[in-house]
Design a protein around this motif. Structure first.
Motif, mmCIF file in Angstrom:
data_model
loop_
_atom_site.group_PDB
_atom_site.id
_atom_site.type_symbol
_atom_site.label_atom_id
_atom_site.label_comp_id
_atom_site.label_asym_id
_atom_site.label_seq_id
_atom_site.Cartn_x
_atom_site.Cartn_y
_atom_site.Cartn_z
ATOM 1 N N ALA A 118 40.717 28.720 15.450
ATOM 2 C CA ALA A 118 40.958 28.329 14.058
ATOM 3 C C ALA A 118 42.330 27.680 13.975
ATOM 4 O O ALA A 118 43.279 28.126 14.627
ATOM 5 C CB ALA A 118 40.884 29.537 13.125
ATOM 6 N N VAL A 119 42.417 26.620 13.169
ATOM 7 C CA VAL A 119 43.684 25.928 12.932
ATOM 8 C C VAL A 119 43.779 25.637 11.440
ATOM 9 O O VAL A 119 42.848 25.073 10.850
ATOM 10 C CB VAL A 119 43.780 24.606 13.725
ATOM 11 N N ASP A 120 44.884 26.043 10.832
ATOM 12 C CA ASP A 120 45.125 25.729 9.430
ATOM 13 C C ASP A 120 45.737 24.328 9.374
ATOM 14 O O ASP A 120 46.917 24.130 9.712
ATOM 15 C CB ASP A 120 46.084 26.752 8.821
ATOM 16 N N LEU A 121 44.954 23.335 8.984
ATOM 17 C CA LEU A 121 45.405 21.948 8.982
ATOM 18 C C LEU A 121 46.310 21.621 7.801
ATOM 19 O O LEU A 121 46.890 20.532 7.761
ATOM 20 C CB LEU A 121 44.190 21.012 8.979
ATOM 21 N N VAL A 122 46.429 22.536 6.852
ATOM 22 C CA VAL A 122 47.407 22.371 5.772
ATOM 23 C C VAL A 122 48.703 23.025 6.239
ATOM 24 O O VAL A 122 48.756 24.231 6.464
ATOM 25 C CB VAL A 122 46.918 23.020 4.467
ATOM 26 N N PRO A 123 49.769 22.253 6.434
ATOM 27 C CA PRO A 123 50.997 22.833 6.994
ATOM 28 C C PRO A 123 51.606 23.875 6.077
ATOM 29 O O PRO A 123 51.593 23.736 4.846
ATOM 30 C CB PRO A 123 51.919 21.617 7.153
ATOM 31 N N VAL A 124 52.115 24.935 6.690
ATOM 32 C CA VAL A 124 52.767 25.993 5.919
ATOM 33 C C VAL A 124 54.213 25.640 5.623
ATOM 34 O O VAL A 124 54.810 26.154 4.666
ATOM 35 C CB VAL A 124 52.700 27.333 6.679
ATOM 36 N N ARG A 125 54.804 24.795 6.454
ATOM 37 C CA ARG A 125 56.163 24.319 6.219
ATOM 38 C C ARG A 125 56.243 22.852 6.620
ATOM 39 O O ARG A 125 55.621 22.435 7.601
ATOM 40 C CB ARG A 125 57.187 25.127 7.029
ATOM 41 N N GLY A 126 56.999 22.094 5.864
ATOM 42 C CA GLY A 126 57.195 20.687 6.162
ATOM 43 C C GLY A 126 58.672 20.369 6.240
ATOM 44 O O GLY A 126 59.512 21.079 5.677
ATOM 45 N N GLY A 127 59.004 19.317 6.941
ATOM 46 C CA GLY A 127 60.392 18.918 7.071
ATOM 47 C C GLY A 127 60.501 17.433 7.299
ATOM 48 O O GLY A 127 59.537 16.677 7.118
ATOM 49 N N PHE A 128 61.674 17.005 7.693
ATOM 50 C CA PHE A 128 61.944 15.603 7.934
ATOM 51 C C PHE A 128 61.278 15.199 9.246
ATOM 52 O O PHE A 128 61.746 15.526 10.330
ATOM 53 C CB PHE A 128 63.458 15.389 8.000
ATOM 54 N N ALA A 129 60.124 14.518 9.162
ATOM 55 C CA ALA A 129 59.344 14.036 10.313
ATOM 56 C C ALA A 129 58.710 15.171 11.101
ATOM 57 O O ALA A 129 58.349 14.985 12.264
ATOM 58 C CB ALA A 129 60.206 13.171 11.239
ATOM 59 N N GLU A 130 58.549 16.347 10.495
ATOM 60 C CA GLU A 130 57.938 17.454 11.214
ATOM 61 C C GLU A 130 57.218 18.370 10.233
ATOM 62 O O GLU A 130 57.474 18.346 9.028
ATOM 63 C CB GLU A 130 58.999 18.250 11.994
ATOM 64 N N GLN A 131 56.293 19.172 10.767
ATOM 65 C CA GLN A 131 55.561 20.138 9.953
ATOM 66 C C GLN A 131 55.058 21.253 10.861
ATOM 67 O O GLN A 131 54.954 21.081 12.080
ATOM 68 C CB GLN A 131 54.398 19.466 9.228
ATOM 69 N N THR A 132 54.739 22.415 10.256
ATOM 70 C CA THR A 132 54.348 23.602 11.014
ATOM 71 C C THR A 132 52.975 24.077 10.553
ATOM 72 O O THR A 132 52.715 24.165 9.345
ATOM 73 C CB THR A 132 55.379 24.726 10.829
ATOM 74 N N HIS A 133 52.120 24.388 11.540
ATOM 75 C CA HIS A 133 50.767 24.873 11.271
ATOM 76 C C HIS A 133 50.588 26.243 11.931
ATOM 77 O O HIS A 133 51.204 26.536 12.960
ATOM 78 C CB HIS A 133 49.723 23.912 11.842
ATOM 79 N N PHE A 134 49.715 27.063 11.330
ATOM 80 C CA PHE A 134 49.304 28.327 11.928
ATOM 81 C C PHE A 134 47.958 28.117 12.614
ATOM 82 O O PHE A 134 47.114 27.352 12.149
ATOM 83 C CB PHE A 134 49.182 29.424 10.881
ATOM 84 N N ALA A 135 47.745 28.844 13.730
ATOM 85 C CA ALA A 135 46.484 28.719 14.474
ATOM 86 C C ALA A 135 46.199 30.026 15.202
ATOM 87 O O ALA A 135 47.079 30.895 15.348
ATOM 88 C CB ALA A 135 46.552 27.554 15.464
ATOM 89 N N ARG A 136 44.947 30.147 15.670
ATOM 90 C CA ARG A 136 44.518 31.307 16.460
ATOM 91 C C ARG A 136 43.938 30.794 17.769
ATOM 92 O O ARG A 136 43.056 29.942 17.795
ATOM 93 C CB ARG A 136 43.474 32.128 15.695
#
Length: 520
Positions: A118-136
């Motif tokens: 599973a991959v959460d394609l909606v990022p939990v955090r965003g930044g300048f040219a970067e973003q973070t996703h949760f996955a299993r």
């Protein structure tokens, strides 16, 4: 788009918006006169660099204050840059889910279904040219199944690289056409700026920083550092253990999870002090956004440091100066601290120690006279470093960065728990580090650093001894001098043999004592 055409296009936009910014900054009544006066004043100045802050007030109080701050504290230039980037993080829109899936697939080089269940394609955090996703993960790696994936947006990163290339290109041409630009070394400044920006997006380096910090605090009950999943780290992704956490500034949520704020505030000061001045490897841009608190049952209430992209380090000499200098300052031993500054080369060699000591006393005594609740160790450390400025001295920029990182940790700790005694916490931690530097552990550490040199020197000792004896024999021209030389050699031989036997006996006694203690 061809690189040259793109550079020209970017340059056109830079000139266009730069001119527009100046036009908007000019007074509405006499814009042209204001611009002409600005150009004339800059051209007429014989020392443009030194007098730039005299021109900037015409642009407004913000530019004037910014220039004055950088002139007084140049070590803030790098942190100011990253603070500016952090300030526009929320303005950057993350990729939509379909594009996020495509970007992650390209970064890993294979379909996400082959790696993750599973991959959460909606990022939990965003930044300048970067973003973070949760996955299993499909299968646990190193005992971890829940992971966080930090993704750098490749297209936006390429735009940043192009704009930095434009900056270096302009700096190169300015140096060719202007002597002032050559004296300012604009190319070197542009390259330093480029390296600093790109370091922020180097995920492999960030993974290494995260791993080293985890090694430093392995087994520490105050902090938990996410493990790096090296098999899933690429140039555009950083995959790490997912730890459920809350921002350290969210006091309501922390209380709802029964996190004790008083120990947490003390731990922040302790950990950041040890990170900088014991390990010598610390966050260069530490603030509330980069400190979180674990809410998982096994690690509830532990610190979780995040964002390991901007790290700094202290050399052994810098670390030892700060530790022993701060200890002397807490003990109000200003004479010893003045000597430490002179020995470290922070002031010219002809600086009078008594004047430096008097300056330290003048700056620091007000802090000791304040009420215990009002004392700030971070402010005291600022005087520890910047006391050399009136004597045309300077301290390494990394020491100033470490002091700023500690001051930010102290501010966060007081926001968590206003009654935290950061003064005595820092004093105790630094005193313990100083004590370990001078006891048997410090001796062992120094000997271990010298062992590589001894390994090269010891095989040469017999050869050096033979050369010494030959030299002394050549100097001894009479039988009496030869006899004296042989007597000296015999005496040194007996002393060496006696010393070896004494070492053997002491070792035997210590070994027997240890065995008896273990038996009892």
């Amino acid at each position: 788009m061809p690189p040259l055409f793109r550079r020209l296009l970017l340059l056109l936009h830079a000139l266009r918006y730069g001119a527009r910014l100046l036009w908007l900054a000019a007074p509405s009544e006499h814009k042209l006169h204001w611009l002409i006066q600005l150009i004339v004043r800059m051209q007429a100045s014989g020392r443009r660099v030194e007098r730039l802050h005299d021109v900037l007030p015409a642009l407004g109080p913000l530019a004037s204050r910014f220039a004055r701050t950088l002139a007084e504290r140049p070590e803030l230039a790098t942190s100011t840059l990253h603070d500016a980037i952090d300030a526009i993080d929320h303005l950057e829109a993350p990729l939509p889910p379909p594009e996020s899936e495509q970007a992650l697939t390209r970064a890993f080089g294979r379909p996400l279904a082959t790696l993750f269940s599973a991959v959460d394609l909606v990022p939990v955090r965003g930044g300048f040219a970067e973003q973070t996703h949760f996955a299993r993960l499909l299968a646990p790696i190193n005992g971890h199944r829940e992971v966080a994936i930090k993704l750098v947006r490749a297209d936006q990163l390429q735009q940043i690289v192009d704009e930095l290339a434009l900056l270096r290109w302009v700096a190169r041409w300015l140096e060719k056409m202007s002597g002032s630009a050559r004296r300012l070394q604009l190319r070197a400044l542009a390259q330093t700026f480029t390296d600093d920006i790109l370091r922020r997006f180097d995920l492999r380096a960030e993974a290494a920083n995260l791993s080293q910090t985890g090694h430093h605090f392995d087994g520490d009950a105050r902090i938990v550092v996410p493990s790096v999943i090296w098999d899933l780290c690429t140039s555009h992704t950083l995959t790490m253990q997912r730890i459920s956490s809350l921002p350290a500034s969210d006091l309501t949520a922390l209380r709802a999870h029964h996190v004790k704020l008083a120990p947490l505030a003390a731990h922040i000061v302790e950990v950041v002090t040890e990170q900088a001045f014991e390990h010598g490897f610390f966050h260069a841009t530490l603030d509330a956004r980069r400190v979180r608190v674990s809410i998982e049952p096994d690690t509830l209430g532990r610190l979780v440091l995040a964002e390991f992209s901007i790290m700094s380090s202290l050399s052994t000499g810098e670390r030892e100066f700060f530790v022993h200098g701060a200890t002397a300052l807490f003990d109000q031993d200003y004479g010893r601290l003045a000597e430490l500054h002179r020995d470290a080369g922070h002031v010219p060699h002809d600086t009078r120690a008594d004047l430096l000591e008097a300056e330290l006393r003048t700056r620091a005594e007000a802090h000791f006279a304040a009420a215990p609740a009002d004392r700030s160790a971070g402010s005291l450390f600022q005087h520890l470093l910047h006391v050399v400025q009136p004597f045309d001295g300077v301290v390494p920029t990394r020491l100033a960065t470490a002091q700023r990182s500690f001051q930010q940790a102290e501010t966060l700790a007081r926001a968590l728990h206003p009654g935290v005694d950061s003064w005595n916490i820092a004093r105790g931690v630094l005193a313990d580090i100083a004590r370990r530097d001078v006891d048997h552990r410090g001796w062992i550490k120094r000997i271990s650093r010298e062992l590589p040199h001894l390994a090269h020197m010891l095989p040469r000792v017999p050869q050096l001894a033979v050369r010494y004896l030959q030299h002394e024999h050549d100097r001894a021209r009479t039988p009496r001098q030869n006899a004296q030389l042989m007597a000296d050699i015999g005496r040194e031989y007996r002393r060496t043999r006696l010393l070896l036997w004494a070492c053997v006996l002491c070792g035997a006694v210590l070994g027997a004592g240890t065995a008896l203690l273990a038996w009892w």
